[in-house]
Design an enzyme around this catalytic site. Sequence first.
Site, short mmCIF file in Angstrom:
data_model
loop_
_atom_site.label_atom_id
_atom_site.label_comp_id
_atom_site.label_asym_id
_atom_site.label_seq_id
_atom_site.Cartn_x
_atom_site.Cartn_y
_atom_site.Cartn_z
N LYS A 281 0.78 -1.18 -0.02
CA LYS A 281 -0.14 -0.25 -0.18
C LYS A 281 0.90 1.35 0.00
CE LYS A 281 -4.50 1.17 1.98
NZ LYS A 281 -5.66 0.77 3.10
N GLU A 365 -19.71 -5.90 9.14
CA GLU A 365 -20.98 -5.24 10.01
C GLU A 365 -22.03 -6.21 10.51
OE1 GLU A 365 -19.56 -4.20 6.71
OE2 GLU A 365 -18.86 -2.37 7.39
N ARG A 393 -25.74 -2.54 6.18
CA ARG A 393 -25.40 -3.66 5.66
C ARG A 393 -25.95 -4.91 6.79
NH1 ARG A 393 -20.48 -4.90 2.61
NH2 ARG A 393 -21.26 -4.17 0.58
C1 LIG Z 1 -19.16 -2.11 3.99
C2 LIG Z 1 -17.99 -1.13 4.17
N1 LIG Z 1 -17.46 -0.95 5.28
C3 LIG Z 1 -16.68 -0.30 5.49
C4 LIG Z 1 -15.86 0.46 4.22
C5 LIG Z 1 -14.76 1.40 4.62
N2 LIG Z 1 -13.37 0.96 4.08
C6 LIG Z 1 -13.16 1.46 2.79
S1 LIG Z 1 -11.70 0.95 2.03
C7 LIG Z 1 -11.56 -0.09 3.46
C8 LIG Z 1 -10.32 -1.19 3.62
C9 LIG Z 1 -10.37 -2.00 2.37
O1 LIG Z 1 -8.97 -2.81 2.43
P1 LIG Z 1 -8.59 -3.66 1.28
O2 LIG Z 1 -9.93 -4.36 0.65
O3 LIG Z 1 -7.74 -4.48 1.75
O4 LIG Z 1 -8.02 -2.36 0.21
P2 LIG Z 1 -6.79 -1.48 0.53
O5 LIG Z 1 -7.28 -0.25 1.10
O6 LIG Z 1 -5.89 -2.07 1.52
O7 LIG Z 1 -6.28 -1.32 -0.91
C10 LIG Z 1 -12.53 0.01 4.31
C11 LIG Z 1 -12.90 -0.54 5.72
C12 LIG Z 1 -16.55 0.17 3.29
N3 LIG Z 1 -16.07 1.04 2.20
N4 LIG Z 1 -17.45 -0.64 2.98
#
Ligand SMILES: Cc1ncc(C[n+]2csc(CCOP(=O)(O)OP(=O)(O)O)c2C)c(N)n1
Length: 620
Positions: A281, A365, A393
């Site tokens: 990242k 969630e 959700r």
């Molecule tokens: C249902 C839901 N819960 C929480 C989020 C907030 N959120 C956005 S990105 C993220 C992390 C995603 O991690 P990953 O899929 O590994 O992608 P990265 O950012 O590491 O590339 C979160 C928790 C969301 N977008 N949707």
Amino acid sequence: MKYLNNIKSPEDLRSHSKEDLTIICDELREYIVSTISEIGGHLAPTLGTIELTTALHYVYNTPKDKLIWDTGHQAYAHKVLTGRFDSLPTIRKYKGLSGFLKRTESEYDVFGAGHASTSISAGLGIACARDLDNEDFKVVSIIGDGALSGGLAFEALNNAGHLKKQLLVVVNDNDMSISPNIGAFRNYLVKITTNKSYNYIRSTIGKLILRLPKNFRFIQSLLKKAESSAKNFFFPTTIFEDLGFRYFGPVDGHNINELVNILDNIKNLDTPVVLHTITKKGKGLDYAESDPIKYHGVKERKEPVSANQTKEVPIFQNIFGDTSCNLAKSNKNIVAITAAMREGTGLVNFANDFPDRYFDVGIAEAHAVTFAGGLAVNGKIPIVAIYSTFLQRAYDQIIHDIALQKLPVIFCLDRSGLVGEDGATHHGVLDIAYMRCIQGMIVTAPRDGNELQDLLLTATNYSSGPFSIRYPKESSINFDNKDPNLIEIGSWEIMTTGQDVLILAVGSMVSRSTDIVERLKEKNIQAEVINCRFIKPMDLEYLNNNLSRFSKIVTIEEGVLDGGFGEGIAAWSSDKNLKNEILNIGLPNDFVDHGPRNILLEEVGLDSSSLYEKIIQFIK
Ligand SMILES: Cc1ncc(C[n+]2csc(CCOP(=O)(O)OP(=O)(O)O)c2C)c(N)n1
């Protein structure tokens, strides 16, 4: 810029030689870093997917082949390569590009996103529809290791492994969610990636291959077979294979040549496939690589704040975090739960101060809510901190697992109302309606930081059922840092008294209503403004004693009108056969786009000036 500014579509990208791709990736990285550092937006996630995005659009025949991005916050390079180079500087701006995937924005945004864990389900649906119609294209879902912690993703894997359709699932594994990814599945991915013996053999073979002259193809292929046997020895099968997928990886997700080669090789497999890519990242930007939490998203670069500028009142999120910690100090039964949003919900201090009583359950969630139910059954006081939009959700869990059993779970809904730049997928505008209709749910909204403290204390002392508190993404207006007080359940607060119009305001709309009282007075209108901090139950004593005093009543809430607080007042008034006129002000029955919160509030008529105008019109 050598190539990137002339790439107007993936077709242009595909006209380049493989050798050019490294330069294109460098240019993408440079362009995205310089643009986003200036205007703000998600940064580190996209830097980790530059090579993957380039390789996918290079190998697959997009838009005929379909790429489905999960969440969409990592897809800025995808936007640039699919005709949105020039408009990148408008991303997340009012009327500009969306920060996520949006079908109306581009034919390359095959499935809208913003919430996590949807890509495999959507990809599988597209693959099934394709096969029903005997169409011929490939489907690729790209999901992060964080998004893979969501139950929806597992439901989709379960279904996909059974249906056996062509579907490539790229697991983009950077070992991070927004904060560090945690959970047993994360540990499993780490095990695959870091098996020392396997990686030793792999890197030794890799070095040998590199040293071989190009014409030693036969030996190269023998060595590759040896590598694959080593993998099979150390990992006889991965969980993905057990679920019916073919598994390839882990591969270096920043090695564009390796990615292009492997995608070329697996592209035509007519079965579900997982490609496990390892990425970093924030890749390519030292400070983002070393602090990916901070650089997950960055703010617009602004003029430095001068030292003599007055200190801002803390935002609700911080008051929630501090108050939870203070309450937890004196009550050992208080526990806090987040669904992968430690920073966003303000729980960093709680996590540090009470590591045993803090639970990050992943992007899960629905699980978070039922898990809280279990904690409550055994005497804990769970505070479930989830943004309003993400709690959608977990709706059945709130009803079936919590409300029906009258379990005292506290729901703290940050980002209630319009959230600003994240836009339609993230606005928390439904929660008043979806919470209000649940039997026995206490629904509240503080008018300021002091009241948020009071409501949290009240909630931790309430044991008869669930209690929800909603607050927006903005300054908490007043915060005196005093000890909180209990508030009587269902009690409202009279802010100003008057007789010409009654204004019943909720949460963020209370201060916006009191702001216009003086202006109304100038027009000889004496307004009575009520802080309706309990959306449910309503203050029946106040209503019984006062509603008949007013011929004109205005309700104001930052939520959709259908099913909202205003409807509750209208129904109450009609039940009592009162003949007053009621104006319900709230959000329209439509999705609101992205932009600065204050501009969006103006657009929907929920800023003080618009409220003033509407009330004047109504009184006339
Ligand atoms: C249902 C839901 N819960 C929480 C989020 C907030 N959120 C956005 S990105 C993220 C992390 C995603 O991690 P990953 O899929 O590994 O992608 P990265 O950012 O590491 O590339 C979160 C928790 C969301 N977008 N949707």
